[in-house]
Write an enzyme that holds these catalytic residues in place. Structure first.
Site, PDB file in Angstrom:
ATOM      1  N   GLY A   1      21.685  47.136  77.676  1.00  0.00           N
ATOM      2  CA  GLY A   1      20.273  46.782  77.641  1.00  0.00           C
ATOM      3  C   GLY A   1      19.643  46.482  78.991  1.00  0.00           C
TER       4      GLY A   1
ATOM      5  N   CYS B   1      18.513  46.326  65.789  1.00  0.00           N
ATOM      6  CA  CYS B   1      19.683  46.461  66.659  1.00  0.00           C
ATOM      7  C   CYS B   1      20.886  46.584  65.749  1.00  0.00           C
ATOM      8  CB  CYS B   1      19.819  45.251  67.581  1.00  0.00           C
ATOM      9  SG  CYS B   1      21.361  45.183  68.531  1.00  0.00           S
ATOM     10  N   THR B   2      21.777  47.518  66.038  1.00  0.00           N
ATOM     11  CA  THR B   2      22.909  47.742  65.143  1.00  0.00           C
ATOM     12  C   THR B   2      23.800  46.512  65.010  1.00  0.00           C
ATOM     13  OG1 THR B   2      24.146  48.758  66.978  1.00  0.00           O
ATOM     14  CG2 THR B   2      22.951  50.230  65.492  1.00  0.00           C
ATOM     15  N   HIS B   3      23.869  45.683  66.048  1.00  0.00           N
ATOM     16  CA  HIS B   3      24.665  44.461  65.949  1.00  0.00           C
ATOM     17  C   HIS B   3      24.156  43.537  64.846  1.00  0.00           C
ATOM     18  CE1 HIS B   3      26.234  45.680  69.871  1.00  0.00           C
ATOM     19  NE2 HIS B   3      27.130  44.715  69.789  1.00  0.00           N
TER      20      HIS B   3
ATOM     21  N   CYS C   1      23.465  53.067  68.303  1.00  0.00           N
ATOM     22  CA  CYS C   1      22.895  52.094  69.247  1.00  0.00           C
ATOM     23  C   CYS C   1      21.423  52.432  69.441  1.00  0.00           C
ATOM     24  CB  CYS C   1      23.640  52.163  70.579  1.00  0.00           C
ATOM     25  SG  CYS C   1      22.935  51.142  71.896  1.00  0.00           S
ATOM     26  N   ASN C   2      20.548  51.482  69.170  1.00  0.00           N
ATOM     27  CA  ASN C   2      19.116  51.724  69.351  1.00  0.00           C
ATOM     28  C   ASN C   2      18.771  51.974  70.808  1.00  0.00           C
ATOM     29  OD1 ASN C   2      19.464  49.700  66.897  1.00  0.00           O
ATOM     30  ND2 ASN C   2      17.619  50.899  66.517  1.00  0.00           N
ATOM     31  N   THR C   3      19.357  51.191  71.716  1.00  0.00           N
ATOM     32  CA  THR C   3      19.055  51.329  73.138  1.00  0.00           C
ATOM     33  C   THR C   3      19.452  52.709  73.646  1.00  0.00           C
ATOM     34  OG1 THR C   3      19.270  48.962  73.537  1.00  0.00           O
ATOM     35  CG2 THR C   3      19.538  50.410  75.436  1.00  0.00           C
TER      36      THR C   3
ATOM     37  N   ASP D   1      28.698  53.451  70.936  1.00  0.00           N
ATOM     38  CA  ASP D   1      27.841  52.297  71.188  1.00  0.00           C
ATOM     39  C   ASP D   1      28.409  51.630  72.429  1.00  0.00           C
ATOM     40  OD1 ASP D   1      26.009  50.205  70.986  1.00  0.00           O
ATOM     41  OD2 ASP D   1      27.035  49.212  69.336  1.00  0.00           O
ATOM     42  N   SER D   2      27.634  50.703  72.986  1.00  0.00           N
ATOM     43  CA  SER D   2      28.171  49.929  74.103  1.00  0.00           C
ATOM     44  C   SER D   2      29.264  48.992  73.631  1.00  0.00           C
ATOM     45  CB  SER D   2      27.053  49.129  74.781  1.00  0.00           C
ATOM     46  OG  SER D   2      26.456  48.232  73.860  1.00  0.00           O
TER      47      SER D   2
END
Length: 262
Positions: free
Chosen positions: A40, A177-179, A70-72, A7-8
């Site tokens: 993003g 969003c995973t966050h 991460c969705n993005t 992920d970022s």
């Protein structure tokens, strides 16, 4: 067994914790990109570039599977990641849980980043899996960043702003969003209306963890006695600890005993 996640930022700890709960014996490689985040606002090409760097750092540890938590990154980079790593390393993307949310009763809200809200990708998922269901797309500017830095005041403010845009009669909220999964109960508290049935939250962490195990032919074993090791990579650099904000969340604390993967 070794599962890598990328992920970022710290959004990956939700899925990592889900893997840990299903298979406590699995070694984990957590690869994030503090040097390049947030992803993003980047162009699609820029996201692919950063995602490949982070994925290849994880691949050096020879995992059995890689979860793109991460969705993005899933939207923009999944084909490139699979082209680079498969078939040697199965790559599992993260898709908003719109299909199970739409299978319930009542209207649905999808909380997502502003870049994802209204995007052709999300609209396509709604068309394919929620046709005939009342769906409201709710942009959540600043929420992922607030969670990333464990900024309590900003988390409260951004959740309240998104809740104000969420219809009062929704029965389910998709955490796009995973966050957001790290503050799921705070989202529930903000959206739940007095005297209404319990709000259902739909995240992706459990589903991608289970899918990763299926892809490598393994099943859950929550009672496995051996504790798997954890390796943390920050833009490719090994770290002896998780990023400090991750420890503000139960998922991060579950993973905080960092010991390099064998």
């Amino acid at each position: 067994m070794k599962i890598a996640l990328m992920d970022s930022g710290i959004g990956l700890i939700a899925a990592a914790a889900a893997v840990r709960r299903l298979r406590p014996d699995a070694d984990l490689v957590l690869s994030s990109d503090p040097d390049g985040m947030p992803w993003g606002p980047r162009s699609s090409e820029g996201i692919v570039e950063r995602a490949l760097i982070v994925a290849e750092a994880a691949a050096q540890h020879r995992p059995d599977a890689l979860i793109v938590a991460c969705n993005t990154a899933t939207v923009h980079a999944l084909p490139a990641l699979r082209a680079r790593l498969e078939p040697e390393i199965p790559v599992i993307g993260t898709v908003p849980a719109i299909k199970p949310a739409a299978a319930g009763t009542g209207p649905v809200a999808i909380w997502a980043t502003p870049a994802t809200t209204g995007s052709p990708y999300q609209r396509g998922l709604i068309r394919d899996f929620a046709d005939g269901v009342e769906v409201t797309e709710v942009p959540c500017p600043g929420l992922a960043d607030a969670v990333e830095y464990a900024d309590e005041d900003a988390i409260d403010e951004t959740i309240a702003a998104a809740a104000a845009l969420t219809p009062r009669d929704v029965s389910a909220v998709v955490l796009g969003c995973t966050h957001y999964e790290l503050v799921a109960e705070r989202i529930r508290a903000a959206v739940q209306q007095p005297g209404t049935p319990p709000l259902v939250l739909h995240g992706s962490a459990g589903a991608v963890a289970a899918q990763a195990l299926r892809r490598i032919g393994a099943g859950p074993d929550p009672e496995a006695g051996t504790q798997g090791a954890v390796t943390v990579l920050l833009s490719g650099r090994p770290s002896t600890t998780l990023l400090t904000p991750a420890l503000a969340y139960a998922e991060g604390r579950l993973l905080q005993a960092v010991s390099h993967v064998r």
